[in-house]
Scaffold this motif. Structure first.
Motif, PDB file in Angstrom:
ATOM      1  N   LEU A 229      -5.361  -1.851   7.283  1.00  9.34           N
ATOM      2  CA  LEU A 229      -4.241  -0.731   7.302  1.00  9.34           C
ATOM      3  C   LEU A 229      -4.312   0.134   8.308  1.00  9.34           C
ATOM      4  CD1 LEU A 229      -4.559   0.347   3.481  1.00  9.34           C
ATOM      5  CD2 LEU A 229      -3.037  -1.630   4.573  1.00  9.34           C
TER       6      LEU A 229
ATOM      7  N   ARG B 230      -8.616  -0.001  -7.599  1.00  8.64           N
ATOM      8  CA  ARG B 230      -7.132  -0.403  -7.057  1.00  8.64           C
ATOM      9  C   ARG B 230      -6.305   1.034  -7.333  1.00  8.64           C
ATOM     10  NH1 ARG B 230      -3.485  -5.238  -9.050  1.00  8.64           N
ATOM     11  NH2 ARG B 230      -1.676  -4.464  -8.748  1.00  8.64           N
TER      12      ARG B 230
ATOM     13  N   ILE C 250      -8.649  -6.086   4.178  1.00  8.13           N
ATOM     14  CA  ILE C 250      -7.194  -5.829   4.245  1.00  8.13           C
ATOM     15  C   ILE C 250      -7.333  -4.658   5.275  1.00  8.13           C
ATOM     16  CG2 ILE C 250      -5.628  -4.353   3.103  1.00  8.13           C
ATOM     17  CD1 ILE C 250      -6.536  -5.818   0.469  1.00  8.13           C
TER      18      ILE C 250
ATOM     19  N   VAL D  84      -0.719   6.508   0.888  1.00  6.65           N
ATOM     20  CA  VAL D  84      -1.077   4.916   1.180  1.00  6.65           C
ATOM     21  C   VAL D  84      -2.210   4.714   0.387  1.00  6.65           C
ATOM     22  CG1 VAL D  84      -1.960   3.377   2.751  1.00  6.65           C
ATOM     23  CG2 VAL D  84      -0.423   4.999   3.700  1.00  6.65           C
ATOM     24  N   THR D  85      -2.225   3.934  -0.492  1.00  8.04           N
ATOM     25  CA  THR D  85      -3.181   3.598  -1.677  1.00  8.04           C
ATOM     26  C   THR D  85      -3.918   2.140  -1.545  1.00  8.04           C
ATOM     27  OG1 THR D  85      -1.531   2.666  -3.200  1.00  8.04           O
ATOM     28  CG2 THR D  85      -2.245   5.174  -3.478  1.00  8.04           C
ATOM     29  N   THR D  86      -5.018   1.682  -2.078  1.00 11.00           N
ATOM     30  CA  THR D  86      -5.397   0.354  -1.745  1.00 11.00           C
ATOM     31  C   THR D  86      -4.892  -0.236  -2.823  1.00 11.00           C
ATOM     32  OG1 THR D  86      -7.442  -0.787  -2.270  1.00 11.00           O
ATOM     33  CG2 THR D  86      -7.483   1.206  -3.521  1.00 11.00           C
ATOM     34  N   PRO D  87      -4.539  -1.587  -2.361  1.00 11.30           N
ATOM     35  CA  PRO D  87      -3.690  -2.678  -3.312  1.00 11.30           C
ATOM     36  C   PRO D  87      -4.550  -3.248  -4.287  1.00 11.30           C
ATOM     37  CG  PRO D  87      -4.138  -3.493  -1.133  1.00 11.30           C
ATOM     38  CD  PRO D  87      -4.365  -2.109  -0.953  1.00 11.30           C
TER      39      PRO D  87
ATOM     40  N   PHE E 206       0.985 -10.092  -0.887  1.00 11.70           N
ATOM     41  CA  PHE E 206       1.867  -8.989  -1.215  1.00 11.70           C
ATOM     42  C   PHE E 206       3.107  -9.300  -1.864  1.00 11.70           C
ATOM     43  CE2 PHE E 206      -1.008  -7.014   1.955  1.00 11.70           C
ATOM     44  CZ  PHE E 206      -1.712  -6.050   1.256  1.00 11.70           C
TER      45      PHE E 206
ATOM     46  N   PRO F 238       0.647  -1.262   0.004  1.00 12.21           N
ATOM     47  CA  PRO F 238       0.067   0.144  -0.075  1.00 12.21           C
ATOM     48  C   PRO F 238       0.809   1.339  -0.015  1.00 12.21           C
ATOM     49  CG  PRO F 238      -0.556  -1.600   1.666  1.00 12.21           C
ATOM     50  CD  PRO F 238       0.838  -1.907   1.156  1.00 12.21           C
ATOM     51  N   ALA F 239       2.176   0.995   0.552  1.00 15.55           N
ATOM     52  CA  ALA F 239       2.878   2.381   0.363  1.00 15.55           C
ATOM     53  C   ALA F 239       4.152   1.888   0.053  1.00 15.55           C
ATOM     54  CB  ALA F 239       2.834   3.136   1.977  1.00 15.55           C
TER      55      ALA F 239
ATOM     56  N   ILE G 243       0.059  -3.852   8.541  1.00 13.99           N
ATOM     57  CA  ILE G 243      -0.802  -4.344   7.344  1.00 13.99           C
ATOM     58  C   ILE G 243      -1.251  -5.855   7.869  1.00 13.99           C
ATOM     59  CG2 ILE G 243      -0.964  -4.990   4.988  1.00 13.99           C
ATOM     60  CD1 ILE G 243       1.506  -2.987   4.634  1.00 13.99           C
TER      61      ILE G 243
END
Length: 375
Positions: free
Chosen positions: A303, A319, A301, A270-273, A369, A238-239, A354
């Motif tokens: 975070l 995504r 998920i 931070v982004t959604t995978p 991941f 995510p990051a 995570i």
């Protein structure tokens, strides 16, 4: 002649490593320039959130590369300077020999005590040593020039890095505004604030909260569960960061958690995978701000440890959508580019927890991941 022979054993300094460090630093600066260009384009982009997200990620990669390049350049410059300093005495002798060869000597100085044969042999030896001395002089000249180049590169890179730090902060501010203005996200359900408050107040563990998430949703729309089989094991982190602790590894207090801890730089995005539904966004227990994403039915998920979270429970996001930012200093400055600081690991001062849950049972995030590709 013996003095000349000894000096010819002086090994040339290796300039290849210094050249590589300079090339890496210049490549990193190119990344930073590309990120600056992205920032200009993001202002007029139709999907401003996506454009700003990509811009910030580009800045984070570029800034990280420039920091690492600066660190390597500083290390190599210091090593080369120490080598040159250690060779001061030999270099002085070396220069003296070169000056002696280049001057016009008294003809009698060329006569050898052993007579014509000795003089001839000495002349032949000198003829063979002169090219070697020239090569040593060229090597020394290149090394000294490399020191000057590396020092100039450090000054230039530091200036551009400071500009990049200012620009990425502007991009983060713009993203905060763009996310606040966003109203186009579809919803799967509406969160009931009363039920949410009761669940938070009655929860003592992450397990308990996760198991009660379904209770806070009203007007839920049933959807066809997404297939993630092809994505599991290949999801991006995510990051950008480094794995600090893996699942099941005890921390300093001896506590073991089923998730991984990712060390990031301050203010990292931070982004959604994966495409997902936001199940919860906000403070929870002692985890700080938490984002819980549901990429498919009965999967979560988690975070935890964010400073800022974007979005609301019930929203469906694509995504790569930003879901928050890490904490840390709001304004970054030149104090953060110290080569010794970068190498010590203190630049990754923030930690993102995570966790993956399937049917409310923790899974090893390493199975989901690409943890071997830390940023």
């Amino acid at each position: 002649m013996i003095r000349v022979a000894v000096l010819c054993l002086l090994l040339p300094f290796a300039a290849a490593a210094q050249t590589d460090a300079g090339a890496e630093a210049r490549s990193a600066l190119s990344q930073l320039e590309a990120a600056s260009a992205k920032l200009e384009q993001a202002g007029g982009a139709r999907d401003r959130v996506r454009a700003l997200t990509e811009t910030i990620q580009a800045f984070e990669r570029g800034l990280g590369a420039v920091r690492e390049g600066l660190r390597q350049v500083a290390i190599n410059e210091a090593q080369l300077a120490r080598k040159l300093q250690a060779k001061d005495g030999e270099v002085a002798q070396f220069l003296g020999v070169l000056q002696g060869i280049g001057s016009t000597p008294d003809p009698t100085a060329l006569l050898h005590p052993d007579g014509p044969t000795g003089t001839a042999r000495a002349g032949m030896l000198l003829a063979e040593l002169t090219p070697a001395l020239d090569r040593r002089a060229d090597a020394l000249r290149r090394d000294l020039q490399e020191v000057q180049t590396l020092r100039a590169l450090q000054v230039d890179a530091a200036e551009r890095l400071q500009k990049g730090l200012t620009e990425v902060q502007s991009a983060r501010t713009a993203l905060n505004q763009a996310m606040a203005n966003r109203t186009d996200l579809p919803r799967r359900f509406t969160a009931d604030p009363v039920r949410t408050g009761i669940l938070i107040a009655s929860t003592e563990t992450l397990d308990g909260f996760a198991s009660g998430l379904a209770e806070i949703a009203v007007d839920q729309i049933s959807t066809t569960p997404e297939s993630m089989e092809a994505q599991i094991g290949d999801l991006p982190l995510p990051a950008q960061g480094l794995i600090l602790r893996r699942a099941g590894e005890a921390d300093a207090a001896g506590i073991k958690r089923p998730g991984i801890i990712l060390a990031t730089r301050p203010r990292a995005i931070v982004t959604t995978p994966a495409a997902a539904t936001i199940r919860y966004a906000g403070p929870l227990l002692d985890f700080g701000n938490v984002m819980m994403l549901e990429p498919r039915a009965n999967s979560l998920i988690v975070l935890a440890g964010l400073d800022v979270v974007y979005g609301e429970a019930g929203q469906v996001i694509a995504r790569g959508t930003p879901v928050g930012m890490m904490g840390g200093p709001q304004a970054e400055n030149s104090e953060g580019i110290s080569p010794s600081r970068e190498g010590a690991g203190t630049e990754r001062s923030e930690t993102l927890y995570i966790e993956i849950r399937q049917d409310n049972i923790p899974q090893d995030p390493a199975d989901w991941f690409r943890t071997d590709k830390d940023g």
